[in-house]
Each structure stands twice: as structure tokens, then as C-alpha cells.
Enzyme design. Structure first.
Site, PDB file in Angstrom:
ATOM      1  N   THR A 190       1.652   3.737   8.442  1.00  0.00           N
ATOM      2  CA  THR A 190       0.933   2.827   7.092  1.00  0.00           C
ATOM      3  C   THR A 190       1.579   1.418   7.236  1.00  0.00           C
ATOM      4  O   THR A 190       0.828   0.515   6.788  1.00  0.00           O
ATOM      5  CB  THR A 190       1.265   3.393   6.034  1.00  0.00           C
ATOM      6  OG1 THR A 190       0.704   5.100   5.977  1.00  0.00           O
ATOM      7  CG2 THR A 190       0.413   2.990   4.664  1.00  0.00           C
TER       8      THR A 190
ATOM      9  N   ARG B 158      -3.035   5.163   2.780  1.00  0.00           N
ATOM     10  CA  ARG B 158      -1.754   5.485   1.728  1.00  0.00           C
ATOM     11  C   ARG B 158      -1.625   6.743   1.451  1.00  0.00           C
ATOM     12  O   ARG B 158      -2.449   7.636   1.519  1.00  0.00           O
ATOM     13  CB  ARG B 158      -2.410   4.845   0.340  1.00  0.00           C
ATOM     14  CG  ARG B 158      -3.103   3.377   0.328  1.00  0.00           C
ATOM     15  CD  ARG B 158      -3.412   3.025  -0.938  1.00  0.00           C
ATOM     16  NE  ARG B 158      -4.299   2.064  -0.908  1.00  0.00           N
ATOM     17  CZ  ARG B 158      -5.808   1.832  -0.705  1.00  0.00           C
ATOM     18  NH1 ARG B 158      -6.235   2.459  -0.162  1.00  0.00           N
ATOM     19  NH2 ARG B 158      -6.088   0.483  -0.870  1.00  0.00           N
TER      20      ARG B 158
ATOM     21  N   LYS C 267      -5.791  -1.139  -6.938  1.00  0.00           N
ATOM     22  CA  LYS C 267      -5.697  -2.390  -7.567  1.00  0.00           C
ATOM     23  C   LYS C 267      -6.864  -3.309  -7.284  1.00  0.00           C
ATOM     24  O   LYS C 267      -6.992  -4.247  -7.684  1.00  0.00           O
ATOM     25  CB  LYS C 267      -4.485  -3.057  -6.673  1.00  0.00           C
ATOM     26  CG  LYS C 267      -3.035  -2.452  -7.020  1.00  0.00           C
ATOM     27  CD  LYS C 267      -1.950  -3.342  -6.474  1.00  0.00           C
ATOM     28  CE  LYS C 267      -0.812  -2.464  -6.762  1.00  0.00           C
ATOM     29  NZ  LYS C 267      -0.446  -1.404  -5.875  1.00  0.00           N
TER      30      LYS C 267
ATOM     31  N   CYS D  63     -10.446 -14.087  19.937  1.00  0.00           N
ATOM     32  CA  CYS D  63     -10.998 -13.437  21.162  1.00  0.00           C
ATOM     33  C   CYS D  63     -10.302 -11.958  21.333  1.00  0.00           C
ATOM     34  O   CYS D  63     -10.553 -11.111  22.022  1.00  0.00           O
ATOM     35  CB  CYS D  63     -10.561 -14.127  22.486  1.00  0.00           C
ATOM     36  SG  CYS D  63      -9.144 -13.814  23.327  1.00  0.00           S
TER      37      CYS D  63
ATOM     38  N   HIS E 298       4.097  -7.431  -4.376  1.00  0.00           N
ATOM     39  CA  HIS E 298       3.586  -7.397  -5.534  1.00  0.00           C
ATOM     40  C   HIS E 298       4.438  -7.902  -6.745  1.00  0.00           C
ATOM     41  O   HIS E 298       5.630  -7.741  -6.614  1.00  0.00           O
ATOM     42  CB  HIS E 298       3.175  -6.158  -5.882  1.00  0.00           C
ATOM     43  CG  HIS E 298       2.043  -5.649  -5.173  1.00  0.00           C
ATOM     44  ND1 HIS E 298       0.630  -6.184  -5.105  1.00  0.00           N
ATOM     45  CD2 HIS E 298       1.991  -4.691  -4.096  1.00  0.00           C
ATOM     46  CE1 HIS E 298      -0.224  -5.676  -4.348  1.00  0.00           C
ATOM     47  NE2 HIS E 298       0.479  -4.821  -3.696  1.00  0.00           N
TER      48      HIS E 298
ATOM     49  N   ILE F 279       1.283  -7.733   0.930  1.00  0.00           N
ATOM     50  CA  ILE F 279       1.730  -8.372  -0.422  1.00  0.00           C
ATOM     51  C   ILE F 279       2.924  -7.820  -0.993  1.00  0.00           C
ATOM     52  O   ILE F 279       3.234  -6.493  -1.121  1.00  0.00           O
ATOM     53  CB  ILE F 279       0.535  -8.125  -1.367  1.00  0.00           C
ATOM     54  CG1 ILE F 279      -0.637  -8.598  -0.758  1.00  0.00           C
ATOM     55  CG2 ILE F 279       0.767  -8.787  -2.840  1.00  0.00           C
ATOM     56  CD1 ILE F 279      -1.924  -8.083  -1.345  1.00  0.00           C
TER      57      ILE F 279
ATOM     58  N   CYS G  98      -1.361 -16.629  24.675  1.00  0.00           N
ATOM     59  CA  CYS G  98      -2.509 -16.528  23.797  1.00  0.00           C
ATOM     60  C   CYS G  98      -3.037 -18.053  23.269  1.00  0.00           C
ATOM     61  O   CYS G  98      -2.287 -18.499  22.627  1.00  0.00           O
ATOM     62  CB  CYS G  98      -1.971 -15.694  22.787  1.00  0.00           C
ATOM     63  SG  CYS G  98      -3.246 -15.428  21.255  1.00  0.00           S
TER      64      CYS G  98
ATOM     65  N   CYS H 123      -5.865 -13.032  27.126  1.00  0.00           N
ATOM     66  CA  CYS H 123      -4.697 -12.805  27.467  1.00  0.00           C
ATOM     67  C   CYS H 123      -3.998 -11.562  27.802  1.00  0.00           C
ATOM     68  O   CYS H 123      -2.782 -11.188  28.107  1.00  0.00           O
ATOM     69  CB  CYS H 123      -3.569 -13.555  25.903  1.00  0.00           C
ATOM     70  SG  CYS H 123      -3.943 -12.689  24.739  1.00  0.00           S
TER      71      CYS H 123
HETATM   72  C1  LIG Z   1      -4.569  -0.699   3.346  1.00  0.00           C
HETATM   73  C2  LIG Z   1      -3.240  -0.512   2.615  1.00  0.00           C
HETATM   74  C3  LIG Z   1      -2.663  -1.561   1.942  1.00  0.00           C
HETATM   75  C4  LIG Z   1      -1.529  -1.775   1.256  1.00  0.00           C
HETATM   76  N1  LIG Z   1      -1.044  -3.115   0.981  1.00  0.00           N
HETATM   77  C5  LIG Z   1       0.227  -3.087   0.309  1.00  0.00           C
HETATM   78  C6  LIG Z   1       0.868  -4.263  -0.272  1.00  0.00           C
HETATM   79  O1  LIG Z   1       0.078  -5.150   0.028  1.00  0.00           O
HETATM   80  N2  LIG Z   1       1.881  -4.192  -0.829  1.00  0.00           N
HETATM   81  C7  LIG Z   1       2.640  -3.108  -0.930  1.00  0.00           C
HETATM   82  O2  LIG Z   1       3.709  -3.183  -1.362  1.00  0.00           O
HETATM   83  N3  LIG Z   1       2.417  -1.984  -0.353  1.00  0.00           N
HETATM   84  C8  LIG Z   1       1.134  -1.681   0.366  1.00  0.00           C
HETATM   85  N4  LIG Z   1       0.526  -0.679   0.960  1.00  0.00           N
HETATM   86  C9  LIG Z   1       1.454   0.544   0.797  1.00  0.00           C
HETATM   87  C10 LIG Z   1       2.493   0.617   2.069  1.00  0.00           C
HETATM   88  O3  LIG Z   1       1.917  -0.076   3.239  1.00  0.00           O
HETATM   89  C11 LIG Z   1       3.207   1.747   2.099  1.00  0.00           C
HETATM   90  O4  LIG Z   1       3.709   2.274   0.938  1.00  0.00           O
HETATM   91  C12 LIG Z   1       4.220   1.788   3.315  1.00  0.00           C
HETATM   92  O5  LIG Z   1       4.127   1.306   4.264  1.00  0.00           O
HETATM   93  C13 LIG Z   1       4.799   3.175   3.337  1.00  0.00           C
HETATM   94  O6  LIG Z   1       5.819   3.230   4.255  1.00  0.00           O
HETATM   95  P1  LIG Z   1       6.792   4.335   5.094  1.00  0.00           P
HETATM   96  O7  LIG Z   1       7.757   3.964   5.737  1.00  0.00           O
HETATM   97  O8  LIG Z   1       6.602   5.476   3.899  1.00  0.00           O
HETATM   98  O9  LIG Z   1       5.467   4.994   5.864  1.00  0.00           O
HETATM   99  P2  LIG Z   1       5.098   4.934   7.211  1.00  0.00           P
HETATM  100  O10 LIG Z   1       4.838   3.375   7.611  1.00  0.00           O
HETATM  101  O11 LIG Z   1       3.783   5.586   7.519  1.00  0.00           O
HETATM  102  O12 LIG Z   1       6.163   5.431   7.932  1.00  0.00           O
HETATM  103  C14 LIG Z   1       6.473   6.806   8.167  1.00  0.00           C
HETATM  104  C15 LIG Z   1       6.670   7.029   9.555  1.00  0.00           C
HETATM  105  O13 LIG Z   1       6.948   8.163  10.115  1.00  0.00           O
HETATM  106  C16 LIG Z   1       6.729   8.700  11.137  1.00  0.00           C
HETATM  107  N5  LIG Z   1       6.615  10.061  11.453  1.00  0.00           N
HETATM  108  C17 LIG Z   1       5.612  10.864  10.540  1.00  0.00           C
HETATM  109  N6  LIG Z   1       5.754  12.038  11.091  1.00  0.00           N
HETATM  110  C18 LIG Z   1       6.815  12.413  11.909  1.00  0.00           C
HETATM  111  C19 LIG Z   1       7.369  13.257  12.438  1.00  0.00           C
HETATM  112  N7  LIG Z   1       7.169  14.539  12.649  1.00  0.00           N
HETATM  113  N8  LIG Z   1       8.685  13.059  13.321  1.00  0.00           N
HETATM  114  C20 LIG Z   1       9.250  11.659  13.750  1.00  0.00           C
HETATM  115  N9  LIG Z   1       8.386  10.546  12.735  1.00  0.00           N
HETATM  116  C21 LIG Z   1       7.476  11.071  11.906  1.00  0.00           C
HETATM  117  C22 LIG Z   1       5.366   8.098  11.441  1.00  0.00           C
HETATM  118  O14 LIG Z   1       5.008   7.839  12.704  1.00  0.00           O
HETATM  119  C23 LIG Z   1       5.502   6.723  10.675  1.00  0.00           C
HETATM  120  O15 LIG Z   1       6.026   5.769  11.617  1.00  0.00           O
HETATM  121  C24 LIG Z   1      -0.521  -0.584   1.260  1.00  0.00           C
HETATM  122  C25 LIG Z   1      -1.252   0.493   1.997  1.00  0.00           C
HETATM  123  C26 LIG Z   1      -2.560   0.489   2.638  1.00  0.00           C
HETATM  124  C27 LIG Z   1      -3.017   1.820   3.351  1.00  0.00           C
END
Ligand SMILES: Cc1cc2nc3c(=O)[nH]c(=O)nc-3n(C[C@H](O)[C@H](O)[C@H](O)COP(=O)(O)OP(=O)(O)OC[C@H]3O[C@@H](n4cnc5c(N)ncnc54)[C@H](O)[C@@H]3O)c2cc1C
Length: 485
Positions: free
Chosen positions: A43, A314, A253, A442, A52, A50, A407, A447
Site C-alpha cells: 500500500t 487501504r 476523506k 510515454c 495530513h 499527503i 527518460c 526508456c
Molecule cells: C489510495 C490510497 C491513498 C492513501 N493516501 C494516503 C495519504 O495521502 N496520506 C496518508 O497518510 N495515508 C494514505 N494512505 C494510507 C497509507 O498508504 C497506508 O496507511 C500505509 O501505506 C500503510 O503502510 P504499511 O506499511 O502498514 O502497509 P504496506 O505498505 O502494505 O506494507 C506491508 C508490507 O508487508 C508485506 N507483507 C505482507 N505479507 C507478508 C508476509 N507474509 N511476509 C513478508 N512480508 C509481507 C507486504 O508485501 C508489504 O510490503 C492511502 C492509502 C490508499 C490505498
């Protein structure tokens, strides 16, 4: 024999990466386990970027507390780790009386959450700040402390710095089984590797419920909430300076107009609960919804300006707040259900997890050799945009690869791509996230072949084995003639 660590973190998204870097300040052995071929491939690569301000979340929730706290950390982090960050501010706009009431409610939320410098603005001041908004706007809530970043650059920088300070990164390590014996977790990967650790931090994003279940805990479920986003051509210019929000209604939001740190404007995201944790498709219906809203807010936006789209999921937990705590299994700590504003909150989540580990009795002695600094490569495109030809000339004298543009859409030089390869990024997507090559109009049409050659040459990978984002996404299937692909 498996290697033993004090702490293993599962998941190298922004949350796992922030925790790893924070723990690297101490004299501890730490492993960061990631199932994908690079970090930030979950994710954390597909969001709005952003930082926030913190008025959206319910006062008293962990989301509210850690968002506001996390926000304050970014000036220092950007300075230490050299990722691009700008405090542009957020504007929530209202077009009718009901929406005006929502602004008052958000303002009160923000006050309770400790957000500083918010203002309620009338129509004229709103249009003064953002002249491209629909002139029917009645007013707005303005929060200048909000910012924008490149989310994957941030995550790459965190991991790079953590590794420099002693954290071990194990990529393509998909945790498939966890066993607790005596005081150790034995963690097994799907390809037969294993490690042991005294503490285990679950930062597995969408899969955090599966990881908890491996330790016998089935007390929460993660549902993916899909967000489709659309990127506009930089030709349409900088339509807005600040992030523009609607007055929110339901489970998100709302649909936003977002200036990105790299220049172009992005619109989205949608918010739809789905079942499939692998469904990253974008849809005509999603586009229609995004476009209907954003073209009302900023009428200059046209469908033909869209150059690409993506969807992020999310990780929404069954209880609607972050799950950050120790558990009934001693040493197993959750950093789960980190939906938005998880990117913003990530530094504060890391701080909280360190506090929990300390409270569990682990001796955490500061590492006197901890170096918080990470140096970024100078970008050709920044120099070109700023017409800083003196610096560019000096760079080219020091490294002629700065003169070779790979690029052309985004002005990315060979020097930057080679640097990204030596920092460990050896897929096309990783190079794109690290340098912006392939991100322009592109979309890599011109590239990609040169980048493949550079990866092959500098990382010593057979060109047939180079992938877009890991096994199964190889780009070249076979050689058709000796020496040609
Ligand atoms: C469309 C969208 C817009 C958003 N916009 C914002 C924003 O503007 N501002 C903001 O503050 N937040 C935003 N968010 C939320 C934010 O992106 C997330 O809260 C955040 O990226 C979560 O991070 P994470 O490390 O918990 O999850 P992830 O980035 O998903 O990391 C989890 C990791 O665990 C790994 N994993 C899973 N299972 C295993 C396993 N069995 N073994 C080893 N590794 C594993 C995965 O491959 C992944 O890399 C947004 C989310 C979305 C979807």
C-alpha cells in the site's frame, strides 16, 4: 542454523520501514522481512502522498493522535533523509450550507486533535489561495501544516538509512509459518529460509490478519478498501498549489485534487470495500466518479489530461482504528490495520512501537554510531526545471553519465539510474519509484529498453530475468537472434 535477532519486523512498507529505522538507533539486532523483491511494494507505493494535518480523524482515536504527532516529524526527517517534502497545506471546500456545517465540525475536530494554525476562510480568500477552484465555492477550512511527499522515496530512504545503521533487510522473504519455542519466535519463509527472534512486529499491511493468525490470534480481520487514482499530464500545469478536499461524507476523506511533489496533479481516490487483496484494477465506473467530483471542484480538469491510473488498497481493520499493541502472545506486537493516515502517522507509530518493546523489558541501549543522515542523488530534472545549468555542468564534468538522458519525459539521466541500481533497486518499477524514469507521458515507452540494459550491466542480471516487479513479470521472454532481445 537460523540466524537469531532481537527483533524481526514483518513488512517493509512505510510502517515496517519507520519501525526498523527507529530501532536502528539502539544496540539491537533487527531483521526486516519483506515478501516482495523490493520495499514499499504494498500500500505504501499506491497512495496520495499527503502528510495530513490531522482534523479528519475522531478525537481520542489512535489515528488522530498519531497523525498529528507524525505530521510534526517530517521537516526533520526530510532534512536527515533527503526525500522531497513540502508543506503546501490542505483546503476542505464547501459548496452548500450542509458542507459549511461539516467544515465547522472538522475545525472543532482539529482543535481537539491539536492541529495548529487552521483557519475557516470565506469565498474570496479561498479563491485568492486557489484561483482555479469552481467560483461557486462558499468557503473552506485551511490547514497550512499539511504537506506532500513522494511516498516510495520516503520508504526507500528510511530502509536505506536503517540498513546503513545495521538493520538486515531480507527481501523475497514471505513469512509462511511462525512457531514460538521457549522465548524465541521461529519464522519460516515460503522458500524454506528461517530466522529466529525474541520479538516479532507485525507490520504486514493487508496481510496482518493472516500473520496474527499464524500465532493463533484471530481477533481482527483486514478488509481491503480500494482507492483508484488518476494522474494528469504535467502539460496541464500546476492547477492547484494545495491539496483540495471535499467536505467528507462517509468512509473516506472523499475525492481529492492533489498536487504531487513531482509536479503533475493527481485526482482520486475512490473508497470501495472489496474482498480480493490482490485486486488493483482501475475501472471506468471509478474514473467517472473521480472525474465527476474533481471537474466540479476544479473545472479546468479534462478527462483527456489523464495519462495513467493506479489503485491502492487501504488495510481496513474490523475495529475502525489502528491496532498498535502487544498481544496475548508474549513478544508479538501488532502495527496492523494502518489505513489512512498511516503514511502521515508512520514516524509516530514507530515511536509508539519502540515504547511498547521497551515496556516489555528489552534492554535498549542507544547506539553511539547511529548516523541519521542519508544522501540523495541530485536530480537532473530539478536542475533543468530551475535552469541551474552551472551545477548541471559541474555534475557532468564529475560524471559524464549526467549528460545522458534516459527518460526524456522526466529528464532522468543515466547517472541517476545507475545510482538507483547500486542502492539495490533492480526492477523496472523500483527504478521508476526511485528516479521517476517511466513516470511521464510515454510511461516508459522510450526508456524501458535502456533501463533494462543498465540493470543488466550494473547488477549483473541476465536481461531475460529482469522483471517489472518480481517473478512472473519478466519483460523479455526470449532472444530471437544472437545478441538481440
Ligand atoms: C489510495 C490510497 C491513498 C492513501 N493516501 C494516503 C495519504 O495521502 N496520506 C496518508 O497518510 N495515508 C494514505 N494512505 C494510507 C497509507 O498508504 C497506508 O496507511 C500505509 O501505506 C500503510 O503502510 P504499511 O506499511 O502498514 O502497509 P504496506 O505498505 O502494505 O506494507 C506491508 C508490507 O508487508 C508485506 N507483507 C505482507 N505479507 C507478508 C508476509 N507474509 N511476509 C513478508 N512480508 C509481507 C507486504 O508485501 C508489504 O510490503 C492511502 C492509502 C490508499 C490505498
Amino acid at each position: 542454523m537460523s540466524k537469531k535477532y532481537d527483533i524481526a519486523i514483518i513488512g517493509a512498507g512505510v510502517v515496517g520501514a519507520s519501525i526498523a529505522r527507529r530501532l536502528s538507533r539502539y544496540k539491537l539486532t533487527v531483521a526486516l522481512l519483506e515478501k516482495e523483491v523490493d520495499v514499499s511494494f504494498g500500500t505504501s507505493k499506491a497512495n496520495s502522498g499527503i502528510i495530513h494535518a490531522g482534523f479528519h480523524d475522531t478525537p481520542g482515536s489512535l489515528k488522530a493522535e498519531l497523525c498529528v504527532r507524525g505530521n510534526t516529524e517530517y521537516d526533520r526527517l526530510a532534512d536527515e533523509l533527503e526525500f522531497p517534502f513540502e508543506r503546501r497545506g490542505e483546503l476542505v471546500v464547501a459548496f452548500d450550507e450542509e458542507q459549511q456545517q461539516t467544515l465547522y465540525k472538522l475545525y472543532r475536530n482539529g482543535q481537539q486533535n491539536g492541529v495548529r494554525y487552521m483557519e475557516l476562510l470565506g469565498r474570496e480568500r479561498t479563491l485568492e489561495l486557489e484561483p482555479n477552484l469552481n467560483p461557486d465555492v462558499l468557503g473552506s477550512l485551511y490547514a497550512p501544516t499539511a504537506g506532500i511527499i513522494g511516498p516510495y522515496e520516503y520508504c526507500f530512504a528510511l530502509v536505506e538509512n536503517a540498513v546503513k545503521n545495521g538493520v538486515e533487510l531480507l527481501l523475497s522473504f514471505e513469512v509462511a509459518g511462525i512457531h514460538k519455542t521457549n522465548n524465541f519466535f521461529s519464522v519460516e519463509s515460503s522458500d524454506g529460509r528461517s530466522i529466529e527472534s525474541s520479538f516479532l512486529v507485525n507490520a504486514a499491511g493487508l496481510c496482518a490478519d493472516r500473520i496474527a493468525a499464524m500465532c493463533g490470534m484471530n481477533n481482527f480481520k483486514i478488509t481491503p478498501r480500494k482507492g483508484e487514482e488518476y494522474l494528469l499530464d504535467k502539460r496541464v500545469g500546476k492547477l492547484v498549489r494545495r491539496v483540495i478536499f471535499p467536505a467528507p461524507k462517509t468512509n473516506s476523506k472523499g475525492i481529492l485534487v492533489i498536487p504531487t511533489i513531482d509536479g503533475p496533479v493527481m485526482i482520486g481516490p475512490t473508497a470501495d470495500d472489496i474482498d480480493d487483496k490482490e485486486d488493483f484494477s482501475t475501472t471506468k465506473e471509478g474514473l467517472d466518479r473521480v472525474f465527476a467530483f474533481t471537474s466540479h471542484t476544479v473545472p479546468a480538469i479534462r478527462v483527456s489530461d489523464i495519462i495513467t491510473s493506479f489503485a491502492g488498497l487501504r488495510p481496513v481493520p474490523s475495529r475502525n482504528d489502528f491496532i498498535i499493541d502487544k498481544t496475548e502472545v508474549s513478544g508479538f506486537i501488532n502495527a496492523a490495520g494502518i489505513q489512512s493516515p498511516g503514511l502521515t502517522a508512520s514516524p509516530a507509530i514507530a515511536e509508539k512501537i519502540c515504547g511498547i518493546i521497551l515496556s516489555c523489558g528489552l534492554r535498549m541501549e542507544l547506539n553511539p554510531d547511529f548516523n541519521p543522515k542519508r544522501k540523495a542523488k541530485i536530480r537532473t530534472r530539478t536542475l533543468v526545471e530551475n535552469r541551474d545549468y552551472d551545477t548541471l555542468g559541474k555534475l557532468i564534468q564529475s560524471d559524464k553519465n549526467y549528460s545522458k538522458l534516459v527518460c526524456r519525459c522526466e529528464n532522468v539521466s543515466e547517472a541517476e539510474i545507475i545510482d538507483a541500481i547500486y542502492r539495490g533497486h533492480t526492477t523496472i518499477d523500483s527504478i521508476k519509484y526511485a528516479t521517476r524514469a517511466c513516470s511521464g507521458r510515454c510511461q516508459g515507452g522510450f526508456c524501458t529498453s535502456r533501463i533494462l540494459q543498465l540493470i543488466s550491466e550494473h547488477a549483473g542480471i541476465d536481461i531475460l530475468k529482469i522483471t517489472k516487479k518480481g517473478p512472473g513479470s519478466e519483460l523479455i521472454l526470449h532472444r530471437i537472434d544472437k545478441g538481440h532481445q
